[in-house]
Design a protein around this motif. Sequence first.
Motif, PDB file in Angstrom:
ATOM      1  N   ASP A  29      26.955  38.848  29.792  1.00 57.70           N
ATOM      2  CA  ASP A  29      28.099  39.417  29.070  1.00 57.70           C
ATOM      3  C   ASP A  29      28.650  40.639  29.786  1.00 57.70           C
ATOM      4  N   ARG A  30      27.790  41.485  30.293  1.00 55.87           N
ATOM      5  CA  ARG A  30      28.252  42.694  30.969  1.00 55.87           C
ATOM      6  C   ARG A  30      29.046  42.364  32.235  1.00 55.87           C
ATOM      7  N   GLN A  31      28.593  41.361  32.973  1.00 53.23           N
ATOM      8  CA  GLN A  31      29.333  40.980  34.189  1.00 53.23           C
ATOM      9  C   GLN A  31      30.682  40.349  33.827  1.00 53.23           C
ATOM     10  N   VAL A  32      30.688  39.521  32.774  1.00 51.92           N
ATOM     11  CA  VAL A  32      31.938  38.879  32.358  1.00 51.92           C
ATOM     12  C   VAL A  32      32.930  39.921  31.854  1.00 51.92           C
ATOM     13  N   ILE A  33      32.457  40.943  31.127  1.00 48.83           N
ATOM     14  CA  ILE A  33      33.345  42.003  30.663  1.00 48.83           C
ATOM     15  C   ILE A  33      34.000  42.705  31.840  1.00 48.83           C
ATOM     16  N   THR A  34      33.234  42.979  32.890  1.00 49.96           N
ATOM     17  CA  THR A  34      33.809  43.613  34.080  1.00 49.96           C
ATOM     18  C   THR A  34      34.934  42.773  34.662  1.00 49.96           C
ATOM     19  N   ALA A  35      34.707  41.465  34.749  1.00 52.81           N
ATOM     20  CA  ALA A  35      35.747  40.584  35.276  1.00 52.81           C
ATOM     21  C   ALA A  35      36.969  40.570  34.367  1.00 52.81           C
ATOM     22  N   LEU A  36      36.757  40.556  33.055  1.00 51.29           N
ATOM     23  CA  LEU A  36      37.880  40.566  32.116  1.00 51.29           C
ATOM     24  C   LEU A  36      38.685  41.860  32.224  1.00 51.29           C
ATOM     25  N   VAL A  37      37.992  42.976  32.334  1.00 54.92           N
ATOM     26  CA  VAL A  37      38.685  44.256  32.462  1.00 54.92           C
ATOM     27  C   VAL A  37      39.571  44.271  33.702  1.00 54.92           C
ATOM     28  N   MET A  38      39.039  43.839  34.825  1.00 53.37           N
ATOM     29  CA  MET A  38      39.823  43.839  36.065  1.00 53.37           C
ATOM     30  C   MET A  38      40.990  42.854  35.981  1.00 53.37           C
ATOM     31  N   TRP A  39      40.752  41.694  35.350  1.00 59.49           N
ATOM     32  CA  TRP A  39      41.809  40.684  35.229  1.00 59.49           C
ATOM     33  C   TRP A  39      42.960  41.217  34.389  1.00 59.49           C
ATOM     34  N   HIS A  40      42.638  41.808  33.234  1.00 57.60           N
ATOM     35  CA  HIS A  40      43.684  42.324  32.352  1.00 57.60           C
ATOM     36  C   HIS A  40      44.336  43.580  32.939  1.00 57.60           C
ATOM     37  N   ARG A  41      43.556  44.387  33.645  1.00 54.58           N
ATOM     38  CA  ARG A  41      44.138  45.585  34.252  1.00 54.58           C
ATOM     39  C   ARG A  41      45.176  45.214  35.303  1.00 54.58           C
TER      40      ARG A  41
END
Length: 289
Positions: free
Chosen positions: A54-66
């Motif tokens: 979950d922590r790795q996926v959150i990082t990817a989501l943050v960068m994608w949305h940013r």
Amino acid sequence: MSDIREVSFPMSLPKEPWKRWLKVAVGAGLGLLMPWRVTRLRHGPVPDPLDFVDRQVITALVMWHRSRGTLDELTAIHRALWSGSQATRFHLQADDRFQRWWIEHNSAVLVPLAMRIDLLPGRVHTLCEIGCGMGSVLRHCAHRLPALRGFIGLDLSVEQIGVTRHRHGDEPAMRFEAADANQWIPRYAEPGWAYLTQGGVLEYFNEAQLLALFRVINQRRPALFAIAEPIAHDFDLEHELRSRPYGTEHSFSHNYPYLFEAAGWTVVWRQEQRFDGTRWLLLVCEVRT
């Protein structure tokens, strides 16, 4: 503080570029292999505690949305993180903030707030703190605002509210509720309430949520609202009207004076402070009948 936030709130990104991009690559790959994880993190319920995936996926989501300018779509993750046991651990570790942030700096909002309460004798009778955490600030206010008879603390975390109720059980005028302010206030708030946020609470609301909250409270006038909220160092309050993400947690820097006025409030006192490497905006606003 940065160490506490890094551990507790995984929307923070590693400072080193290579670590950041490695986490993004790992998170993106795991998200492709387990798309249900992405759906759960975006729409809930977000698990507590978060595991490695979950922590790795959150990082990817943050960068994608940013990269697309759509970080407001991740407010559900912020809400989930502040609802769980991670928030309780954060408050327990950071309890010294009451002295450093509130007593030494942010309590400056109490004097103008008390003055506005005195201008509405008997008509403003209750203080509601949104994001009360350990309840220390609300207790301090209860002792220093004698014109008020009720003090309500709201916090997203059921676990945290349990701790806070036990801690302040000797204060009969105080009560604490585990609730989302955007849902609880429209249902229960009454005319004659004052509201307080401090230390970084409204930064986790997106612009639309914040404007909706201010408008709902406006309908229950008279009302007062005092805030001590962080904003980005380079945020131009005179010309930058739209909210934008900032900082390592990707919370929101808001133009609070503009949003209050857009919702029909009047800013009656304003001050800025800089301490602990943070820019703070302090406001007191009101709506009268």
